[in-house]
Motif scaffolding. Structure first.
Motif, PDB file in Angstrom:
ATOM      1  N   PRO B  80       0.804  -1.233   0.000  1.00 54.30           N
ATOM      2  CA  PRO B  80       0.000   0.000   0.000  1.00 54.30           C
ATOM      3  C   PRO B  80       0.832   1.276   0.000  1.00 54.30           C
ATOM      4  O   PRO B  80       0.359   2.318  -0.452  1.00 54.30           O
ATOM      5  CB  PRO B  80      -0.844  -0.118   1.284  1.00 54.30           C
ATOM      6  CG  PRO B  80      -0.202  -1.190   2.096  1.00 54.30           C
ATOM      7  CD  PRO B  80       0.504  -2.090   1.148  1.00 54.30           C
ATOM      8  N   ALA B  81       2.057   1.223   0.495  1.00 53.23           N
ATOM      9  CA  ALA B  81       2.864   2.449   0.574  1.00 53.23           C
ATOM     10  C   ALA B  81       3.456   2.838  -0.774  1.00 53.23           C
ATOM     11  O   ALA B  81       3.828   3.984  -0.987  1.00 53.23           O
ATOM     12  CB  ALA B  81       3.985   2.257   1.588  1.00 53.23           C
ATOM     13  N   LEU B  82       3.554   1.889  -1.683  1.00 49.49           N
ATOM     14  CA  LEU B  82       4.131   2.165  -3.003  1.00 49.49           C
ATOM     15  C   LEU B  82       3.034   2.636  -3.957  1.00 49.49           C
ATOM     16  O   LEU B  82       1.862   2.306  -3.765  1.00 49.49           O
ATOM     17  CB  LEU B  82       4.782   0.894  -3.563  1.00 49.49           C
ATOM     18  CG  LEU B  82       6.246   0.639  -3.207  1.00 49.49           C
ATOM     19  CD1 LEU B  82       6.413   0.447  -1.709  1.00 49.49           C
ATOM     20  CD2 LEU B  82       6.758  -0.598  -3.918  1.00 49.49           C
ATOM     21  N   THR B  83       3.416   3.369  -4.970  1.00 51.13           N
ATOM     22  CA  THR B  83       2.425   3.793  -5.975  1.00 51.13           C
ATOM     23  C   THR B  83       2.064   2.579  -6.830  1.00 51.13           C
ATOM     24  O   THR B  83       2.772   1.559  -6.809  1.00 51.13           O
ATOM     25  CB  THR B  83       3.000   4.890  -6.900  1.00 51.13           C
ATOM     26  OG1 THR B  83       4.032   4.308  -7.702  1.00 51.13           O
ATOM     27  CG2 THR B  83       3.552   6.061  -6.118  1.00 51.13           C
ATOM     28  N   GLY B  84       0.981   2.730  -7.589  1.00 50.34           N
ATOM     29  CA  GLY B  84       0.604   1.647  -8.496  1.00 50.34           C
ATOM     30  C   GLY B  84       1.760   1.311  -9.423  1.00 50.34           C
ATOM     31  O   GLY B  84       2.094   0.147  -9.631  1.00 50.34           O
ATOM     32  N   GLU B  85       2.381   2.349  -9.962  1.00 49.12           N
ATOM     33  CA  GLU B  85       3.475   2.144 -10.904  1.00 49.12           C
ATOM     34  C   GLU B  85       4.672   1.455 -10.241  1.00 49.12           C
ATOM     35  O   GLU B  85       5.242   0.512 -10.799  1.00 49.12           O
ATOM     36  CB  GLU B  85       3.910   3.493 -11.493  1.00 49.12           C
ATOM     37  CG  GLU B  85       4.974   3.325 -12.560  1.00 49.12           C
ATOM     38  CD  GLU B  85       5.424   4.645 -13.173  1.00 49.12           C
ATOM     39  OE1 GLU B  85       5.138   5.712 -12.593  1.00 49.12           O
ATOM     40  OE2 GLU B  85       6.075   4.591 -14.226  1.00 49.12           O
ATOM     41  N   GLU B 115      -3.888   8.518 -11.291  1.00 53.44           N
ATOM     42  CA  GLU B 115      -3.870   7.764 -10.021  1.00 53.44           C
ATOM     43  C   GLU B 115      -2.827   6.656 -10.041  1.00 53.44           C
ATOM     44  O   GLU B 115      -2.384   6.197  -8.992  1.00 53.44           O
ATOM     45  CB  GLU B 115      -5.250   7.138  -9.753  1.00 53.44           C
ATOM     46  CG  GLU B 115      -6.317   8.116  -9.344  1.00 53.44           C
ATOM     47  CD  GLU B 115      -6.083   8.686  -7.954  1.00 53.44           C
ATOM     48  OE1 GLU B 115      -5.551   7.959  -7.104  1.00 53.44           O
ATOM     49  OE2 GLU B 115      -6.403   9.868  -7.747  1.00 53.44           O
ATOM     50  N   TYR B 116      -2.448   6.224 -11.234  1.00 50.11           N
ATOM     51  CA  TYR B 116      -1.450   5.162 -11.370  1.00 50.11           C
ATOM     52  C   TYR B 116      -0.158   5.550 -10.651  1.00 50.11           C
ATOM     53  O   TYR B 116       0.580   4.691 -10.183  1.00 50.11           O
ATOM     54  CB  TYR B 116      -1.203   4.913 -12.855  1.00 50.11           C
ATOM     55  CG  TYR B 116      -0.266   3.770 -13.172  1.00 50.11           C
ATOM     56  CD1 TYR B 116      -0.431   2.513 -12.588  1.00 50.11           C
ATOM     57  CD2 TYR B 116       0.792   3.942 -14.067  1.00 50.11           C
ATOM     58  CE1 TYR B 116       0.428   1.472 -12.892  1.00 50.11           C
ATOM     59  CE2 TYR B 116       1.651   2.897 -14.380  1.00 50.11           C
ATOM     60  CZ  TYR B 116       1.464   1.663 -13.785  1.00 50.11           C
ATOM     61  OH  TYR B 116       2.320   0.628 -14.086  1.00 50.11           O
ATOM     62  N   ARG B 117       0.097   6.854 -10.545  1.00 50.94           N
ATOM     63  CA  ARG B 117       1.335   7.318  -9.912  1.00 50.94           C
ATOM     64  C   ARG B 117       1.115   7.729  -8.460  1.00 50.94           C
ATOM     65  O   ARG B 117       1.993   8.314  -7.835  1.00 50.94           O
ATOM     66  CB  ARG B 117       1.947   8.455 -10.720  1.00 50.94           C
ATOM     67  CG  ARG B 117       2.620   7.915 -11.968  1.00 50.94           C
ATOM     68  CD  ARG B 117       3.100   8.930 -12.957  1.00 50.94           C
ATOM     69  NE  ARG B 117       3.485   8.218 -14.171  1.00 50.94           N
ATOM     70  CZ  ARG B 117       2.649   7.888 -15.149  1.00 50.94           C
ATOM     71  NH1 ARG B 117       1.371   8.213 -15.059  1.00 50.94           N
ATOM     72  NH2 ARG B 117       3.071   7.215 -16.201  1.00 50.94           N
ATOM     73  N   ASN B 118      -0.055   7.421  -7.917  1.00 54.63           N
ATOM     74  CA  ASN B 118      -0.315   7.701  -6.496  1.00 54.63           C
ATOM     75  C   ASN B 118      -0.180   6.425  -5.668  1.00 54.63           C
ATOM     76  O   ASN B 118      -0.246   5.317  -6.205  1.00 54.63           O
ATOM     77  CB  ASN B 118      -1.729   8.265  -6.324  1.00 54.63           C
ATOM     78  CG  ASN B 118      -1.825   9.682  -6.863  1.00 54.63           C
ATOM     79  OD1 ASN B 118      -0.795  10.339  -7.083  1.00 54.63           O
ATOM     80  ND2 ASN B 118      -3.031  10.150  -7.102  1.00 54.63           N
ATOM     81  N   ALA B 119      -0.020   6.632  -4.346  1.00 55.97           N
ATOM     82  CA  ALA B 119       0.155   5.486  -3.443  1.00 55.97           C
ATOM     83  C   ALA B 119      -1.081   4.586  -3.475  1.00 55.97           C
ATOM     84  O   ALA B 119      -2.215   5.077  -3.524  1.00 55.97           O
ATOM     85  CB  ALA B 119       0.409   5.961  -2.029  1.00 55.97           C
ATOM     86  N   LEU B 120      -0.848   3.297  -3.425  1.00 57.66           N
ATOM     87  CA  LEU B 120      -1.927   2.314  -3.504  1.00 57.66           C
ATOM     88  C   LEU B 120      -2.922   2.479  -2.347  1.00 57.66           C
ATOM     89  O   LEU B 120      -4.097   2.147  -2.471  1.00 57.66           O
ATOM     90  CB  LEU B 120      -1.320   0.908  -3.470  1.00 57.66           C
ATOM     91  CG  LEU B 120      -2.163  -0.189  -4.071  1.00 57.66           C
ATOM     92  CD1 LEU B 120      -2.144  -0.113  -5.579  1.00 57.66           C
ATOM     93  CD2 LEU B 120      -1.666  -1.542  -3.612  1.00 57.66           C
TER      94      LEU B 120
END
Lengths: 266, 232
Positions: B80-85, B115-120
């Motif tokens: 969850p702390a990492l972005t989707g990418e 949103e792909y570049r936002n945190a999961l």
């Protein structure tokens, strides 16, 4: 993994991916973030320094107290952090282990490499700080220091791997961790030297691989210190033994590659 | 042939034994598309875990086809702390795939926009499901596992994701476990029912439906009986 369209990268790429995931996710949400990795050893050193001061204990080697404490606590922390991080990875990476091509051994290798890198950087930073603040720098044989540090880290990583694999076969075995780790601080020449001990104690504690790693490192740090009992063989044999146990029990508890049959465990 | 051979899977906890499989044998080829139908709580996810290599059987063997995937839409490996990418790139590297190619595919097909570049952690469950499904489709596999999930999202996106899977299945096998015969009918051509801890092969979907209905009726009667006993 035999899926199509897949680049045959070396396994090193997977290890780096584990390290990247760990670096970006550990301590997230905490204002101090990754700084905790550096602050915790400082807290340990501060506590030991305070105990030395209160008890009026002086350095048993020809060096300042700060340098002596560093020579014991850093390899001990390298050992301790490795055990904890491998055991933590077993739970934290359970879902990642579900992916084909990701074995527990690859994940542990990534975690152990990152932990070793971290603690080495912390040690170098503390050495530099000690030199800049107190003007004290002891590093008689850097290669011997690195060897001792590597052995301490290796003993921790290998022990963590063995305990994690044993835990897969019987979860109650993981509880042995606390029993093993707690006395190690007192039995590993962290705040004393092996040369200070009576002969009988030396004979008993010579079975402790962490003590050998610490003493080897200390011998490399201080020009005038030569440990009576330190040898690299004890940690090396211990590491090999733990890796063998880890591999044996790990193989029993995991199912294996897709084209190998998963057979019931007896 | 791959599949379950004299396979038994029993979970034991606090002296209770929960039986999933008892000496079950069920085999299929590496390119077959097979569905195992079962009611709720019968052990569908366990079958996928066994076939995915996440669990070992209590007795017997599980033979997994080479190139077996992780379950379609499995989001458990994302952090969850990492972005989707970041998640996609890290996991692609772990899977020895090209992270640039995989990330480009996911960015295009998951429909997440910026949103792909936002945190999961900031994703809704639907966004997370789309990301996981797109990642499952990004790296072609030889054999897919599906635990109910054969698509993601709703409306047009769902149709698109199902088409994506059907395209992958043109050259790959599938083991689908589901309680829904209609889904099974769309994606596979071989049917079976998990019935009394064995996997019974059925010649047609109608036969599978009938067996499943019989099983569900038996469970309903047992439930009614238990409820009656509790009342009395």
């Amino acid at each position: 993994m035999s899926a199509r369209g897949i680049m045959q990268e070396p396994r090193g790429g997977q290890i780096v991916a584990v390290m990247t995931r760990e670096l970006r996710s550990r301590f997230v949400g905490d204002p101090l973030g990754y700084g905790w990795a550096y602050l915790t050893p400082l807290a340990w050193i501060a506590v030991i320094y305070a105990v030395f001061h209160i008890l009026g204990r002086t350095s048993p080697v020809d060096a300042d107290i700060g340098s002596f404490i560093l020579s014991g606590i850093m390899p001990y922390l390298a050992f301790r952090y490795q055990v904890s991080s491998v055991l933590r990875a077993k739970t934290a990476y359970r879902s990642v282990m579900a992916l084909p091509a990701m074995s527990p051994a690859t994940i542990y290798a990534g975690i152990i490499s990152l932990e070793f890198y971290n603690i080495l950087i912390i040690y170098l930073a503390l050495l530099l700080s000690n030199y800049m603040v107190f003007g004290a720098l002891h590093l008689a044989d850097p290669l011997a220091v690195f060897w001792g540090f590597l052995l301490a880290s290796g003993v921790g990583g290998a022990l963590g791997y063995a305990l994690a694999s044993l835990g897969s076969s019987g979860p109650s075995l993981t509880r042995a961790t606390a029993i093993i780790l707690r006395p190690m601080f007192y039995l590993s020449a962290v705040f004393y030297t092996a040369n200070e001990l009576p002969r009988e104690w030396q004979a008993w504690l010579a079975w402790n691989p962490v003590l050998h790693a610490i003493e080897l490192m200390r011998t490399g740090i201080f020009l005038d210190y030569d440990s009576d009992i330190a040898t690299g063989w004890v940690p090396v044999v211990f590491i090999l033994l733990c890796l063998g146990i880890g591999r044996w029990f790990g193989a029993r508890s995991c199912v294996g590659a897709a084209d190998e049959p998963a057979t019931a465990l007896d | 042939m791959y599949g379950f051979h004299q396979c038994t899977k029993v979970y034991e906890a606090d002296g209770d034994a929960r039986r999933i499989l008892m000496g079950a044998t069920f085999t299929f080829g590496p390119r077959d598309r097979v569905a195992i139908l079962a009611g709720g709580g019968a052990g569908k996810s366990t079958l996928i875990r066994l076939m995915g290599g996440l669990e070992a059987p209590t007795a017997g063997d599980v033979h997994r086809p080479p190139g077996t995937s992780w379950p379609i839409g499995f989001a458990g490996a994302f952090h969850p702390a990492l972005t989707g990418e970041e998640n996609v790139r890290v996991l692609a590297t772990m899977l020895r795939a090209d992270p640039d190619r995989v990330s480009a595919f996911v960015a295009m097909s998951a429909d997440l926009g910026d949103e792909y570049r936002n945190a999961l952690a900031s994703y809704s469950s639907g966004m997370r499901a789309r990301l996981a499904f797109a990642f499952s489709m990004a790296i072609p596999q030889d054999f897919y596992l599906a635990d109910e999930v054969v698509g993601a999202g709703d409306g047009q996106y769902r149709l698109r994701s199902e088409r994506m899977l059907l395209r992958r299945l043109e050259t790959a096998g599938l083991l689908l476990v589901t309680r829904n015969p209609r889904i099974a009918e769309r994606f596979v051509d071989q049917f079976a029912v998990l019935h009394r801890h064995r996997i019974i092969r059925c010649a047609t979907i109608a036969e599978a439906r009938e067996l499943l209905a019989e099983q569900n009726q038996g469970e309903d009667e047992l439930e009614a009986l238990t409820a009656g006993l509790r009342k009395s």
